[in-house]
Scaffold this motif. Structure first.
Motif, PDB file in Angstrom:
ATOM      1  N   ASP A 169       0.843  -1.190   0.000  1.00 48.79           N
ATOM      2  CA  ASP A 169       0.000   0.000   0.000  1.00 48.79           C
ATOM      3  C   ASP A 169       0.879   1.241   0.000  1.00 48.79           C
ATOM      4  OD1 ASP A 169      -2.386  -1.224  -0.097  1.00 48.79           O
ATOM      5  OD2 ASP A 169      -3.038  -0.666   1.918  1.00 48.79           O
ATOM      6  N   VAL A 170       0.815   1.960  -1.091  1.00 48.67           N
ATOM      7  CA  VAL A 170       1.646   3.148  -1.209  1.00 48.67           C
ATOM      8  C   VAL A 170       0.775   4.387  -1.339  1.00 48.67           C
ATOM      9  CG1 VAL A 170       3.272   4.317  -2.734  1.00 48.67           C
ATOM     10  CG2 VAL A 170       3.613   1.904  -2.152  1.00 48.67           C
ATOM     11  N   THR A 171      -0.270   4.304  -2.155  1.00 47.61           N
ATOM     12  CA  THR A 171      -1.170   5.446  -2.314  1.00 47.61           C
ATOM     13  C   THR A 171      -2.569   5.064  -1.840  1.00 47.61           C
ATOM     14  OG1 THR A 171      -1.687   4.848  -4.585  1.00 47.61           O
ATOM     15  CG2 THR A 171       0.141   6.363  -4.250  1.00 47.61           C
ATOM     16  N   GLN A 172      -3.423   6.100  -1.759  1.00 49.34           N
ATOM     17  CA  GLN A 172      -4.752   5.913  -1.183  1.00 49.34           C
ATOM     18  C   GLN A 172      -5.636   5.037  -2.072  1.00 49.34           C
ATOM     19  OE1 GLN A 172      -6.932   9.595  -0.814  1.00 49.34           O
ATOM     20  NE2 GLN A 172      -7.899   8.965   1.083  1.00 49.34           N
ATOM     21  N   ARG A 179      -6.327   2.214  -5.027  1.00 48.42           N
ATOM     22  CA  ARG A 179      -5.844   1.058  -5.766  1.00 48.42           C
ATOM     23  C   ARG A 179      -6.843   0.786  -6.885  1.00 48.42           C
ATOM     24  NH1 ARG A 179      -4.292   2.527  -0.675  1.00 48.42           N
ATOM     25  NH2 ARG A 179      -6.030   1.364   0.213  1.00 48.42           N
ATOM     26  N   GLY A 207       0.494  14.763  -1.948  1.00 48.73           N
ATOM     27  CA  GLY A 207       1.330  14.127  -0.926  1.00 48.73           C
ATOM     28  C   GLY A 207       2.093  15.105  -0.050  1.00 48.73           C
ATOM     29  N   ARG A 211       0.721  17.380   1.600  1.00 48.20           N
ATOM     30  CA  ARG A 211      -0.153  17.686   2.758  1.00 48.20           C
ATOM     31  C   ARG A 211       0.092  19.120   3.221  1.00 48.20           C
ATOM     32  NH1 ARG A 211      -4.090  15.820   2.966  1.00 48.20           N
ATOM     33  NH2 ARG A 211      -4.534  15.034   5.037  1.00 48.20           N
ATOM     34  N   GLY A 254      -1.676   9.617  -0.051  1.00 47.51           N
ATOM     35  CA  GLY A 254      -1.001   8.438   0.474  1.00 47.51           C
ATOM     36  C   GLY A 254      -1.947   7.376   1.018  1.00 47.51           C
ATOM     37  N   ALA A 255      -1.413   6.176   1.203  1.00 48.42           N
ATOM     38  CA  ALA A 255      -2.184   5.109   1.858  1.00 48.42           C
ATOM     39  C   ALA A 255      -2.549   5.576   3.271  1.00 48.42           C
ATOM     40  CB  ALA A 255      -1.372   3.824   1.913  1.00 48.42           C
ATOM     41  N   GLU A 256      -3.727   5.192   3.739  1.00 45.59           N
ATOM     42  CA  GLU A 256      -4.251   5.712   4.997  1.00 45.59           C
ATOM     43  C   GLU A 256      -3.299   5.473   6.173  1.00 45.59           C
ATOM     44  OE1 GLU A 256      -5.931   4.263   2.673  1.00 45.59           O
ATOM     45  OE2 GLU A 256      -7.748   5.434   2.301  1.00 45.59           O
ATOM     46  N   GLY A 268      -5.948  10.836   2.804  1.00 46.75           N
ATOM     47  CA  GLY A 268      -5.027   9.704   2.760  1.00 46.75           C
ATOM     48  C   GLY A 268      -3.966   9.877   3.824  1.00 46.75           C
ATOM     49  N   GLY A 269      -2.864   9.169   3.713  1.00 45.44           N
ATOM     50  CA  GLY A 269      -1.796   9.188   4.706  1.00 45.44           C
ATOM     51  C   GLY A 269      -1.445  10.601   5.135  1.00 45.44           C
ATOM     52  N   LEU A 270      -0.979  10.735   6.381  1.00 45.35           N
ATOM     53  CA  LEU A 270      -0.852  12.062   6.961  1.00 45.35           C
ATOM     54  C   LEU A 270       0.426  12.792   6.569  1.00 45.35           C
ATOM     55  CD1 LEU A 270      -2.387  11.005  10.358  1.00 45.35           C
ATOM     56  CD2 LEU A 270      -3.395  12.631   8.742  1.00 45.35           C
ATOM     57  N   ASN A 271       1.396  12.095   6.015  1.00 45.86           N
ATOM     58  CA  ASN A 271       2.641  12.790   5.659  1.00 45.86           C
ATOM     59  C   ASN A 271       3.462  12.016   4.619  1.00 45.86           C
ATOM     60  OD1 ASN A 271       4.406  14.899   5.781  1.00 45.86           O
ATOM     61  ND2 ASN A 271       4.869  14.719   7.955  1.00 45.86           N
ATOM     62  N   PRO A 272       2.895  11.705   3.452  1.00 43.19           N
ATOM     63  CA  PRO A 272       3.576  10.833   2.484  1.00 43.19           C
ATOM     64  C   PRO A 272       4.898  11.397   1.948  1.00 43.19           C
ATOM     65  CG  PRO A 272       1.385  11.485   1.670  1.00 43.19           C
ATOM     66  CD  PRO A 272       1.534  12.075   3.030  1.00 43.19           C
TER      67      PRO A 272
END
Lengths: 382, 382
Positions: free
Chosen positions: A3-6, A8, A225, A227, B50-52, B251-255
């Motif tokens: 899992d790399v990105t939100q 798939r 990314g 953020r 990013g992934a969660e 998505g992820g908080l800091n990719p």
């Protein structure tokens, strides 16, 4: 697969549901050079706990960048740097609302904002929209019924409808916020992504009223990314946000990344990248509208910018059921009910034109039209 | 002067109140090279939503890095990447507490956490501490009186006291959390900063109970401005955190930042930097203890790591009043009452030894001692 990105996307599927820029539009090389530029200047302060409102040098550069697009001077002291718009919205809810209070949203609205309001235990009340955005007469009626803490709006190139709030309604909205004492939280992440006529100026134009908070982000104009986003508001409101426990504890919300993006602003790369994005997205919007037309599909509104096209189908069609059929044809979209706090718009769907190139958009729309032909209203309503 | 960092120290003042690494310890050149390494690999996914839970590659590298320090295998699926520990604490409160619920904290505790609990409208109940950390018998008594949502602890090299929770008490604490059904939120940002004997293993050792959330951060071992941390917990708890509105939306908080730090981990620079920090901070801790001793000041506890030394003065001394005198002598500290949810410890103060080199630490302590001599108990109590 790791899992790399939100998102798939299964092999072979064209996912018109994702609201992302496509990977090849992300300016990796420019950000490499920006990082290189910034990190070779011998200034370790960018690695320290940051100033609560964000690095003043970054805020000055951001203000200079935004001014020409917004059509009025942006003052650095009206900017607070955030870790993206979702985080900004969360911070605003923590600071300016109490559980149980009423938040007004557009109907339909950006579905993921609803999760944030739910986390804060707010009562969500929807206000209808039309081709000119929020229905301000319906808003007036709601204000007679409810004591409102804040109104969440996406005034320009709305998500999901693509519509833009007219200038006349903007003025009325601001008047109402003054009369009834609620805050306007304007999610303006698409403000700079106009492909035809320029939209009305950002709602930040009305900051002086003290009732407007305008949210912006680099997610749509540079890279998600990172953020990295901002809140533009009267300094008095920013001071209250800066007293939040998270801001007070860690200092500024994104000092390192904002220092790298500062280089992208200073060196003119953000400007150049935005111009390039506008051309690319204009072509993609045209391609999607053309494909819809060729397949006998009519968008509800004709977007002038942003990422999205909104379709309303035969009321007998259930777009969630349709989605299951569409997946078999190799296409995806966002079913309309997700954008309603009331579970409405079950016959609608949102298509994003930002992620794919024109041939894929055309193919995706063709598959969607084929699904609709194969499963007309009665079947898709099952 | 432009606001760039969180702390503005007046010229000529030695501010032993700041809880920061010093600027020259921030690895600007290493991060330049790490950014260069990562951003030249042609992988734009690091710029996407990013992934969660955070990029799986980063979580794997982080797990590999932590394992040897923690003394047990760290599994990537127990890690969720955050935008720093304060943001993690905020996310945990949003997900696992409701307004009005009880949160237990150490007395004294990290003062800025109290602001986060206040933002979430939690009822803070303090538990006394001694040289072995949290008093677990007092905890048991509190648990008979209160229905507790979570307990916030800094088990290792505590902020502000520098003490470490004994192994015996750790086990009892975990037992109690199981019996009484509350979550333990362990702020373990100093876990890797040991300068004498190794501390007991991280509370993450007890993740399988499902009642422990361990918070870590790159703020103290690499750079605060990265705003990069993690929550280590049972996957079931992480899944609930990932459903938070902000995580679901962005998505992820800091990719982006985590991808750069991934290079710092992979290339061994984080490891090397940590070893270097330990040497530097060991020297600074020794210098501060030596200076205190030479000036007839006795720390309440003798820290084995972390950032802080805690002094308890004559009970008649008010350290807030003392601070105003100290400023005239050119030294600052954090007055003790800030670390108490009850306004206690008015006779105590916290000194940080991370920000200054030994000569400045010695001079700071000398100025503090001079202030104390000039304004003994009766005067400083005014």
């Amino acid at each position: 697969m790791l899992d790399v990105t939100q998102t798939r996307i299964p092999e072979g599927v064209i996912d018109l549901g994702v609201g992302h820029p496509s990977l090849e539009l992300l300016p990796l090389e420019e950000l490499r050079q920006a990082a290189q530029h910034r990190l070779s200047q011998g200034d370790p302060s960018i690695l320290q706990y940051g100033a609560e409102l964000g690095d003043a040098r970054f805020r000055a550069d951001l203000a200079r960048f935004l001014g020409p697009y917004y059509g009025f001077a942006v003052e650095p002291e009206t900017l607070l740097v955030t870790a993206g718009v979702s985080q900004a919205l969360d911070l605003i809810c923590t600071t300016f609302t109490r559980p149980g209070q009423v938040v007004l949203v557009e109907e339909p609205t950006y579905f993921l904002s609803l999760g944030i309001f739910q986390d804060h235990r707010l009562q969500v009340v929807p206000i209808p929209t039309d081709g000119q955005g929020l229905d301000v007469e319906a808003l007036e009626a709601a204000l007679r019924q409810h004591q409102v803490a804040l109104l969440y709006t996406i005034p320009t190139f709305q998500n999901p409808t693509g519509t833009t709030l007219s200038q006349e309604r903007r003025e009325r909205l601001v008047e109402l916020s003054q009369q009834h004492g609620f805050l306007i939280v304007a999610d303006e992440v698409y403000q700079l992504l106009s492909y035809r006529e320029a939209p009305p100026p950002s709602l930040a134009r009305y900051l002086d009223t003290g009732s407007v908070l305008s949210l912006g982000s680099f997610s749509k104009i540079l890279a998600p990314g990172l953020r990295l986003g901002w809140i533009q508001a009267a300094p008095r409101l920013l001071q209250r946000l800066a007293q939040n426990g998270v801001v007070a504890s860690g200092g500024g919300l994104n000092p390192f990344t904002s220092s790298i993006v500062r280089s992208a602003l200073e060196l003119g790369w953000q400007e150049r990248h935005l111009q390039s994005l506008r051309h690319t997205y204009r072509d993609r919007l045209e391609a999607m509208l053309e494909a819809l037309s060729q397949n006998g599909l009519q968008p509800r509104y004709r977007p002038e910018g942003g990422y999205f096209v909104w379709l309303e189908l035969d009321p007998a069609i259930n777009s969630q059921a349709l989605l299951e059929r569409a997946l078999q044809t190799g296409v995806r979209f966002q079913p309309g009910h997700r954008f309603s706090s009331q579970g409405r718009f079950t016959h609608a769907l949102r298509l994003c034109f930002a992620y794919y190139e024109p041939p894929d958009l055309a193919e995706g729309v063709r598959r969607l039209a084929a699904t609709l032909q194969e499963y007309p209203a009665e079947a898709a309503g099952v």
